[in-house]
Design a protein around this motif. Structure first.
Motif, PDB file in Angstrom:
ATOM      1  N   ALA A 353      -0.232   8.363  -6.872  1.00  0.00           N
ATOM      2  CA  ALA A 353      -0.864   7.023  -6.274  1.00  0.00           C
ATOM      3  C   ALA A 353      -0.535   7.189  -4.889  1.00  0.00           C
ATOM      4  CB  ALA A 353      -0.135   5.875  -6.999  1.00  0.00           C
ATOM      5  N   THR A 354      -1.372   6.664  -4.203  1.00  0.00           N
ATOM      6  CA  THR A 354      -1.318   6.607  -2.736  1.00  0.00           C
ATOM      7  C   THR A 354      -0.340   5.410  -2.328  1.00  0.00           C
ATOM      8  OG1 THR A 354      -3.148   5.000  -2.631  1.00  0.00           O
ATOM      9  CG2 THR A 354      -3.654   7.392  -2.263  1.00  0.00           C
ATOM     10  N   LYS A 355       0.043   5.308  -0.991  1.00  0.00           N
ATOM     11  CA  LYS A 355       1.201   4.183  -0.830  1.00  0.00           C
ATOM     12  C   LYS A 355       0.538   2.578  -1.049  1.00  0.00           C
ATOM     13  CE  LYS A 355       4.686   3.325   2.787  1.00  0.00           C
ATOM     14  NZ  LYS A 355       5.276   3.916   3.924  1.00  0.00           N
ATOM     15  N   SER A 356      -0.693   2.604  -0.670  1.00  0.00           N
ATOM     16  CA  SER A 356      -1.591   1.191  -0.679  1.00  0.00           C
ATOM     17  C   SER A 356      -1.494   0.941  -2.082  1.00  0.00           C
ATOM     18  CB  SER A 356      -2.716   1.358  -0.048  1.00  0.00           C
ATOM     19  OG  SER A 356      -3.581   2.249  -0.932  1.00  0.00           O
ATOM     20  N   GLU A 357      -1.617   1.935  -3.086  1.00  0.00           N
ATOM     21  CA  GLU A 357      -1.957   1.924  -4.611  1.00  0.00           C
ATOM     22  C   GLU A 357      -0.739   1.489  -5.206  1.00  0.00           C
ATOM     23  OE1 GLU A 357      -5.838   4.576  -5.639  1.00  0.00           O
ATOM     24  OE2 GLU A 357      -3.631   5.448  -5.898  1.00  0.00           O
ATOM     25  N   THR A 358       0.401   2.129  -4.639  1.00  0.00           N
ATOM     26  CA  THR A 358       1.754   1.882  -5.154  1.00  0.00           C
ATOM     27  C   THR A 358       2.145   0.353  -4.913  1.00  0.00           C
ATOM     28  OG1 THR A 358       2.519   4.221  -5.024  1.00  0.00           O
ATOM     29  CG2 THR A 358       4.266   2.288  -5.082  1.00  0.00           C
ATOM     30  N   ILE A 359       2.060  -0.001  -3.455  1.00  0.00           N
ATOM     31  CA  ILE A 359       2.114  -1.611  -3.095  1.00  0.00           C
ATOM     32  C   ILE A 359       1.596  -2.278  -3.839  1.00  0.00           C
ATOM     33  CG2 ILE A 359       1.966  -3.231  -1.280  1.00  0.00           C
ATOM     34  CD1 ILE A 359       2.645  -0.895   0.725  1.00  0.00           C
TER      35      ILE A 359
END
Length: 462
Positions: A353-359
């Motif tokens: 997952a990307t950082k934005s998806e993780t958030i």
């Protein structure tokens, strides 16, 4: 004199502590192992038994003395006060008290001067009485406790019991204060509903309590129930709160996400304190900003595009209020997001997952209970705000959903109804308690809903 007495009790507390500690050490020739309790616990025991009784007597005196002194003044000047009503008598006693202690009153006469002299004499006598009582209790407690100190004495148990009682008392004060607030709202509201039907209050659309006794078609002294409709007030409250949350919720949450997951440590160290400075600005400053800058800006902007914007509008008050509560949302949300375990972020990144998806899919759902609490605090802050509304939205109780018009809120009207010397037998004044009761019920409902949300998602992510 009372201030000196308090300082004397503090000094006695410290002196008794060291005296008790020294007494305990002397009783065993410095061999602490022979003591049942530590020397410091013996010292605390002696300090508590020396000061606590005197302190309790001082607290009781401070609670009952004003009433006793007022009754003495009232009985001594019964002839002069015989033809006055309750508000006038209270004002007379208040002025006499102010004169006695060097205060400033708007109007004085020989009767008030005499009452002030009597009040000063009575108060001085009561002060000397409480000083004597505290001195007797402190000395007796000190010598009694000093004589009890021995190697086998269980000072620790006594200290722990006293501390436990103190903690229970603090909890009881908080609980009893809440109960007292609720009961005062209920009883005063019931008195109001005896004069104004509850359905006319809850569903009425006209609010004009200033004309409570001058309404057309009413008898002299009668109350017109049709002018106590609260709907315009709550519509105005919800409208301004909604605008404020439109500004504060996304801005504060995005700021929290940036500070917690994107900002570098130097940027965070500077940005977070600057953002939280907003929370320390007095609300009257925000009111000036709204009235002198934001409201004229929106009015000029509306005129430039052909819209009629009132000089005092819900939009101006809501926007400035939203700016004011941004720190509440951002600071609390930032703390909650930082509390999410790093292992959840690492696991999400390990799955690709990307950082934005993780958030979006991991951090925010895990932090949702805290974010909901932050939003609820912000809503409560917006509902309870008064100064900004007075200066930027006005006092007009208009039933409208147009943010460009002037509106008012429940808290503003409560303050307006209770300003100055009021008779608490009139529907005009009692209406403030009814407004407070309904506002309390709405806030309680919001808390219950938020609690359910918190419980649901906390079970899922803990």
């Amino acid at each position: 004199m009372v201030t000196y007495l308090v300082f004397a009790l503090i000094a006695l507390f410290l002196a008794a502590y060291f005296a008790g500690r020294s007494r305990a050490l002397t009783s065993v020739d410095g061999e602490i192992s022979k003591l049942h309790s530590l020397p410091g616990q013996h010292g605390m025991f002696l300090a508590l038994v020396s000061v606590v009784p005197a302190l309790l007597a001082l607290i009781v005196w401070s609670l009952i003395t004003p009433g006793i002194e007022s009754n003495i003044i009232r009985s001594s000047f019964a002839n002069e006060l015989g033809g006055l009503g309750v508000p006038q008598v209270e004002a007379f006693i208040r002025d006499a008290r102010a004169i006695a202690f060097g205060g400033v009153v708007g109007f004085t006469d020989a009767t008030k001067e005499a009452a002030a002299a009597l009040y000063k004499t009575v108060h001085a006598r009561s002060v000397w009485i409480i000083v004597a009582i505290c001195a007797v209790l402190a000395i007796a407690g000190f010598f009694w406790g000093y004589g009890r100190i021995a190697p086998a004495y269980r000072a620790r148990h006594v200290v722990e019991r006293i501390v436990r009682v103190f903690l229970i008392a603090c909890s009881a004060v908080a609980i009893l204060t809440t109960i007292g607030i609720v009961l005062s709202l209920i009883f005063e509201s019931l008195r109001f509903f005896q004069q104004v039907p509850i359905h006319k209050f809850l569903f009425g659309t006209h609010w004009s309590p200033q004309s409570a006794f001058t309404g057309a078609g009413t008898q002299q002294g009668a109350v017109d129930p049709n002018i106590f409709g609260m709907v315009p007030l709550f519509v105005g409250t919800l409208l301004i709160t909604f605008i404020a949350m439109l500004v504060a919720a996304p801005t504060g949450l995005m700021a929290a996400i940036y500070l917690s997951d994107y900002a570098s440590k130097p940027v965070r160290a500077v940005a977070k304190p600057i953002l939280e400075i907003l929370a320390g600005i007095p609300t009257v400053v925000y009111g000036f900003f709204a009235a002198l800058t934001v409201a004229p800006f929106f009015r000029g902007l509306g005129e430039s595009i052909g819209l009629g914007v009132a000089s005092e509008s819900a939009l101006a008050a809501g926007v400035v209020m939203g700016i004011m509560i941004i720190p509440f949302v951002s600071s609390l949300s930032d703390d909650v997001i930082n509390a999410v375990p790093q292992s959840l972020r690492d696991g999400s990144a390990g799955l690709g997952a990307t950082k934005s998806e993780t958030i979006r899919k991991v951090v925010l759902p895990a932090a949702l209970p805290g974010i909901v609490s932050a939003m609820l605090l912000a809503v409560s802050r917006a509902i309870g705000e008064t100064m900004i509304v007075v200066m930027a939205a006005g006092l007009a109780a208009n039933l409208t959903a147009n943010p460009l018009e002037a509106v008012t809120t429940v808290t503003v009207q409560i303050v307006t109804l209770l300003v100055g010397d009021q008779e608490f037998d009139s529907a005009k004044t009692l209406a403030a308690f009814a407004l407070g009761l309904v506002l309390f019920c709405i806030t309680l409902a919001l808390n219950i809903v938020a609690l359910r949300v918190v419980q649901k998602y906390r079970e899922q992510y803990d």
